[in-house]
Design a protein around this motif. Structure first.
Motif: not given
Length: 829
Positions: A727-739
């Protein structure tokens, strides 16, 4: 027995083939008398059966090797058992051939066949024979070409043409001792604007009988008044999926540490292509590969030890992909021009690591990797636990901090990690953090307090690292008003300064800019700084400069940028070392010709998912980072794992664990970002606990592997996955990685022992089964496992175990635990 030695040129051009008929008759006579073909019952061993420990003794471009040359000790036992080479022999590989059909001329051997159109010399087909894999399937919807040429007129206008626009084309073949050469010649160019130009282009394709790689070269003559500045060769359009499913297709590109792109046909890159210009962080090495996991693939490399500029490009157009190598030819006497290095293009088995193994065979024998030219970095750099970033002048909240605060935080963190630190000082510049490039001095608050802060850090056993801008000068600072500054800037084809925002790109070939960089570095070294980073170098691509008053050819032609940077680095290094042997140079990114002159390099690969270099494609699963540069060159230079994200408990806490574990498994010096003294209520304690475990392993039991060892191919270790929220609001990122929960890598130390480092970043314990069999772990082929012991080490425990009879070691790894598994000689005391 009659013996003949024949060297013949067989003309197979459009005009006739009488000489070829003579050669055929001679061949029949030779076969009749048995003089040309000598029965070869020598047993051949495939590359896949050669032990990895013997790779440095063989030419890895070949697919098989005479058993008598490699020796049984270099061959895997299972292959020897299955093939019983004492009882049977392998057949002689098919010889090289050149042949024609009604519209094609082809050259090939038992590994591959390459075909060109007879009427215009455009590449039509490239087939990997063992799996019948065609590289160029989309022939009708693309425009076949073999090369494209760009020239610049005296009026600074670019003109261009390509192989299918030549007025005349001819071809012939030549026999050499080890195979054949196909000559392709184009004469007279039709330009895209309807005009014409007088020039000749001559390409050769050399194929050897026992080699899976062809050698490509190109040169020409320019009869006009324009300057050849770019020559794309080979240019291979019409590429589609290699096998039945494009999901199995991967493209390796040597950008940053290494990038692996999956399913390029469906996953189009944001700018339509993957490209990088060598030598820069965008193309740090000189090889690329395209492969299918089941069918193997195609490998393209350049063998150039002079640092000539070239761009590797994989372009995605509307209906097809083109694979290109953009060269910048050098001028020879008169009107002649030439691409001055060999290009290798062929087929191979395996993935990106096998491609890197092939490249490593050549690369580690070049001057930049030789011990006699490798710099002597001071021991403090190898003994440093980690690097922490601190911002003095204008941080993100526009708050100013003192050098004394910087020193206190650095010393405080060093005490918690138990080893010396590298304090990374941001905002020391006169105009503030990363501002006022080219006008740094005196530093923020003056030299006296700056030096007091630096000396306070050093008196506690740690060191200080600062950045200067290597590639540009701000156009808003007083030095830019100096006509010398403006004259030294790079110029575009219209003669205007090349700029990025308010910063002018400076030309490293100018004495003015070389002296400036040396002056900046010497001033900082005089005031106690022991690591100076030339920021932006070589992250940025080599400069295109068309200033005719600068001491270099137009554009990127030749290797002027590389050679001038080497001259500058030597000068800076010599000057600062006279002040102190403890001073080191660092860079942002790396490329192989600069290894001898730089002590450390940093990249943002550990947080590439949200970083500026391809983060969007990585988050989508189109691409991922692979540690190709450390895999080839780890023992030659210290990589710094720059993790810029604040280790706060408020932001992306689980992502910190992933970023730090990547730094560990890629063998990098950890770099993190937390600016408060410890303990702190804002600290992500899990992340710092993992950091402590990493630095302990790296500086103690794992030092011979992770600091000074070689990265090797690891066995496959099955692991459950864990979810990492982003979650990086200033970069418009809201996701989930599966590693994978278990992050791991394999290493070899100078004493020959093997080490596996494993980290559990899951929220609960994870059981793992580690295969210790030669069939699943190539590095163990050279070890007699029955005579070895296993040493399992973590931060607070150490256990010695025997090799399990099953060949599989089962371990239970706790969260945040870093484990080093060493396969070693038994103790003798």
């Amino acid at each position: 027995m009659v013996s003949f030695s024949i060297y013949s040129i067989i003309r197979v051009s459009k005009g006739g083939d009488s000489l070829r008929k003579i050669a055929v008759i001679l061949t029949i006579l030779l076969l009749t008398f048995g003089g040309c073909v000598i029965a070869n019952d020598e047993v051949k061993v495939p590359l896949s059966a050669i032990k990895s420990s013997c790779y440095d003794q063989i030419d890895m471009s070949k697919a098989e090797f005479p058993l008598s040359r490699v020796g049984r000790e270099c061959v895997k036992e299972r292959w020897l058992e299955e093939n019983k080479p004492g009882d049977k022999s392998s057949e002689l590989a098919e010889k090289v051939y050149v042949r024609q059909t009604s519209d094609l001329v082809s050259i090939g051997n038992s590994f591959f066949e390459i075909s060109f159109k007879k009427d215009e010399g455009t590449i039509w087909s490239f087939v990997k024979k063992d799996t019948q894999t065609e590289l160029i399937k989309n022939k009708e919807e693309s425009w076949p070409v073999t090369w494209n040429i760009v020239l610049v007129t005296p009026d600074n206008e670019e003109i261009s043409s390509n192989s299918d626009h030549a007025k005349d084309f001819d071809f012939w073949s030549e026999e050499i001792e080890t195979g054949k050469v196909l000559h392709l010649v184009w004469d007279g160019l039709r330009l895209r604007d309807g005009g014409s130009y007088s020039a000749k282009v001559h390409a050769t394709i050399t194929v050897h009988s026992d080699n899976s790689f062809s050698e490509w070269s190109i040169k020409g003559e320019n009869y006009g008044n324009a300057v050849v500045t770019k020559l794309t060769f080979p240019e291979v359009p019409g590429i589609t999926k290699l096998g039945s499913s494009s999901k199995n297709d991967y493209y390796f590109h040597p950008g940053m540490d290494g990038r692996l792109y999956n399913n390029m046909w469906n996953n189009k890159m944001s700018d339509g292509s993957v490209r990088g210009t060598y030598p820069s962080a965008n193309a740090s090495m000189q090889f690329v590969s395209l492969y299918d996991k089941q069918r193997g693939g195609f490998y393209l490399s350049v063998r150039d030890d002079k640092g000539h500029h070239k761009t590797f490009e994989f372009s995605h157009w509307d209906k097809f992909i083109a694979w290109n190598l953009l060269n910048h030819p050098i001028s020879l006497e008169g009107a002649k021009f030439e691409v001055p290095y060999d290009i290798r293009f062929g087929v191979y088995e395996g993935g990106w690591q096998e491609a890197a193994d092939i490249y490593k065979k050549w690369a580690l024998n070049q001057w930049w990797a030789e011990k006699k030219v490798t710099k002597k970095s001071p021991e403090w750099l190898r003994n440093t636990s980690a690097s922490n970033q601190f911002m003095c002048h204008t941080d993100e909240q526009n708050i100013h901090h003192s050098y004394d605060e910087f020193a206190d935080v650095t010393i405080n963190h060093s005490e918690h990690l138990g080893k010396p630190m590298l304090g990374e000082l941001w905002g020391w510049e006169k105009h503030g953090t990363f501002e006022g490039y080219g006008d740094y001095f005196p530093p923020y608050n003056g030299w006296q307090v700056f030096e007091e802060g630096v000396n306070k850090v050093k008196s506690a056993g740690s060191q200080v690292r600062v950045f200067i801008r290597a590639s540009g000068m701000s156009m808003e600072v007083p030095p830019w008003a100096n006509p010398e500054s403006q004259d030294a800037s790079g110029k575009d084809i219209r003669g205007n300064p090349i700029t990025h925002g308010n910063t002018a790109r400076m030309d490293i070939s100018t004495e003015y800019w070389q002296d400036k960089l040396k002056d900046y570095s010497v001033k900082l070294a005089k005031h106690g700084v022991n690591q100076i980073q030339l920021d932006g170098f070589p992250l940025k691509r080599p400069l295109y400069c068309y200033d005719r008053d600068h001491n270099h050819p137009l554009g990127r032609k030749g290797n002027w940028y590389t050679q001038n940077w080497i001259t500058t680095l030597k000068s800076i290094r010599s000057s600062v070392k006279k002040l102190s042997k403890q001073v080191t140079l660092a860079s942002e990114g790396i490329a192989e010709p600069f290894i001898p002159y730089v002590d450390a390099y940093h990249l943002r690969e550990s947080w590439a998912d949200v970083g500026p270099e391809g983060g969007k494609e990585i988050r989508k699963g189109y691409a991922r980072v692979v540690p190709a540069f450390p895999y080839v060159y780890h023992q030659n230079i210290i990589p710094l794992g720059q993790f810029n994200k604040l280790l706060s408990r408020r932001f992306n806490t689980r992502y910190h664990l992933l970023g730090l574990s990547r730094i560990l498994k890629w063998g990098k010096l950890p770099s993190y970002n937390f600016r408060d003294p410890l303990p702190s209520p804002d600290l992500n304690e899990e992340a710092f606990e993992l950091l402590k475990n990493i630095t302990h392993i790296r500086q103690n039991e794992g030092k011979n592997y992770l600091v000074s060892g070689k990265m090797i191919k690891a066995p496959t270790i099955e692991s459950p996955t864990t979810k990492i929220p982003l979650k990086f609001p200033n970069q418009n990122i809201d996701t989930t990685l599966e590693v994978p929960a278990i992050q791991y890598s394999a290493w070899k130390s100078s004493d020959g022992s093997i080490g596996l480092v494993l980290t559990n970043i899951a929220e609960s314990s994870v059981g793992v089964n580690i295969p210790l069999l030669p069939d699943s772990f190539d590095a163990l082929e050279e070890l007699k496992l029955e005579n070895k012991r296993l040493v399992v080490v973590s931060r607070d425990e150490k256990e010695v175990l025997p090799i399990p009879d099953s060949g599989v070691l089962s371990l239970e790894l706790q969260p945040l635990k870093v484990t080093l598994l060493k396969v070693m000689e038994p103790r003798t005391d």
